[in-house]
Design a protein around this motif. Structure first.
Motif, short mmCIF file in Angstrom:
data_model
loop_
_atom_site.label_atom_id
_atom_site.label_comp_id
_atom_site.label_asym_id
_atom_site.label_seq_id
_atom_site.Cartn_x
_atom_site.Cartn_y
_atom_site.Cartn_z
N ALA A 213 -32.77 17.85 32.51
CA ALA A 213 -33.17 19.23 32.76
C ALA A 213 -32.33 20.20 31.91
CB ALA A 213 -33.03 19.56 34.23
N ILE A 214 -31.05 19.93 31.80
CA ILE A 214 -30.18 20.76 30.96
C ILE A 214 -30.61 20.66 29.50
CG2 ILE A 214 -27.81 21.06 30.11
CD1 ILE A 214 -26.88 20.13 32.91
N GLN A 215 -31.01 19.47 29.07
CA GLN A 215 -31.42 19.29 27.69
C GLN A 215 -32.72 20.05 27.40
OE1 GLN A 215 -31.96 15.26 26.27
NE2 GLN A 215 -31.30 15.91 24.24
N VAL A 216 -33.62 20.11 28.36
CA VAL A 216 -34.84 20.90 28.17
C VAL A 216 -34.49 22.36 27.95
CG1 VAL A 216 -36.88 21.77 29.37
CG2 VAL A 216 -36.37 19.34 29.44
N ILE A 217 -33.54 22.88 28.71
CA ILE A 217 -33.12 24.27 28.55
C ILE A 217 -32.46 24.48 27.19
CG2 ILE A 217 -31.57 26.04 29.46
CD1 ILE A 217 -32.16 24.84 32.26
N VAL A 218 -31.63 23.53 26.76
CA VAL A 218 -31.00 23.63 25.44
C VAL A 218 -32.06 23.69 24.35
CG1 VAL A 218 -29.64 22.33 23.73
CG2 VAL A 218 -28.79 22.59 26.06
N HIS A 219 -33.08 22.85 24.44
CA HIS A 219 -34.14 22.86 23.43
C HIS A 219 -34.90 24.18 23.45
CE1 HIS A 219 -34.35 18.70 21.81
NE2 HIS A 219 -33.63 18.45 22.89
N MET A 220 -35.15 24.71 24.63
CA MET A 220 -35.89 25.97 24.72
C MET A 220 -35.09 27.14 24.16
SD MET A 220 -37.78 25.55 28.36
CE MET A 220 -38.75 27.03 28.19
N VAL A 221 -33.79 27.15 24.38
CA VAL A 221 -32.97 28.26 23.92
C VAL A 221 -32.67 28.15 22.42
CG1 VAL A 221 -30.67 29.32 24.11
CG2 VAL A 221 -31.96 28.72 26.17
N TYR A 222 -32.24 26.97 21.95
CA TYR A 222 -31.78 26.85 20.58
C TYR A 222 -32.89 26.56 19.58
CZ TYR A 222 -26.96 27.06 22.09
OH TYR A 222 -25.77 27.48 22.60
N PHE A 223 -33.97 25.90 19.99
CA PHE A 223 -35.01 25.54 19.04
C PHE A 223 -36.28 26.37 19.21
CE2 PHE A 223 -32.58 21.50 19.51
CZ PHE A 223 -31.96 21.58 18.27
N LEU A 224 -36.61 26.78 20.43
CA LEU A 224 -37.79 27.61 20.65
C LEU A 224 -37.43 29.09 20.76
CD1 LEU A 224 -39.70 25.37 23.21
CD2 LEU A 224 -40.04 25.55 20.74
N HIS A 225 -36.14 29.41 20.78
CA HIS A 225 -35.62 30.78 20.79
C HIS A 225 -36.19 31.59 21.94
CE1 HIS A 225 -34.26 29.58 16.88
NE2 HIS A 225 -35.50 29.37 16.49
N MET A 226 -36.19 31.02 23.11
CA MET A 226 -36.72 31.72 24.27
C MET A 226 -35.60 32.45 24.99
SD MET A 226 -39.32 28.91 25.78
CE MET A 226 -40.71 29.88 26.31
N ASN A 227 -35.84 33.72 25.28
CA ASN A 227 -34.92 34.50 26.09
C ASN A 227 -35.72 35.59 26.80
OD1 ASN A 227 -35.28 36.62 24.24
ND2 ASN A 227 -33.53 35.95 23.02
#
Length: 134
Positions: free
Chosen positions: A67-81
């Motif tokens: 679950a933490i890795q999904v969040i890392v991918h969303m923040v760093y690679f999909l640039h979601m904020n």
């Protein structure tokens, strides 16, 4: 003449800054990659090294790290904020979290019931006797 045609250099600079702010730099991609590798290596080590005595504890830790890795991918690679795209990215993040929770809890439920219902040692005596018949 429109405002866009009167000041093309100013608008182009603004667009470049806006696009650069939305997309990550090499440093942020590298940070995301390193975090993803670490979050992949830790579960591998936990399973292969048999760090926890109970497999259920290992499974819960691995699911938490996933679950933490999904969040890392969303923040760093999909640039979601919360600021980008007028908050729609945050809505997509919440939807993703909901889907991940449903998938993880459903997977655990299915695996538990398969383990409970498919164990060969729990077979009733009548079926065991029928198998031993000539």
């Amino acid at each position: 003449m429109s405002a866009h045609q009167e000041h093309p250099a100013h608008d182009a600079g603004h667009d470049d800054q806006h696009m650069h702010a939305d997309h990550g730099s090499f440093k942020s991609y590298l940070t995301g990659f390193v975090l993803a590798v670490i979050l992949t290596a830790i579960p591998f080590w936990l399973v292969m090294g048999k760090v926890f005595d109970k497999s259920s504890t290992t499974g819960l830790v691995v699911l938490g790290l996933a679950a933490i890795q999904v969040i890392v991918h969303m923040v760093y690679f999909l640039h979601m904020n919360g600021k980008s795209e007028g908050g729609w990215s945050m809505l997509a993040l919440l939807f993703t979290v909901l889907i991940v929770v449903i998938m993880m809890s459903g997977s655990l439920w299915v695996m538990y019931h398969l383990n409970h219902n498919m164990m060969p040692g729990i077979m009733p005596d009548s079926i065991r006797e029928m198998r031993n018949m000539p």
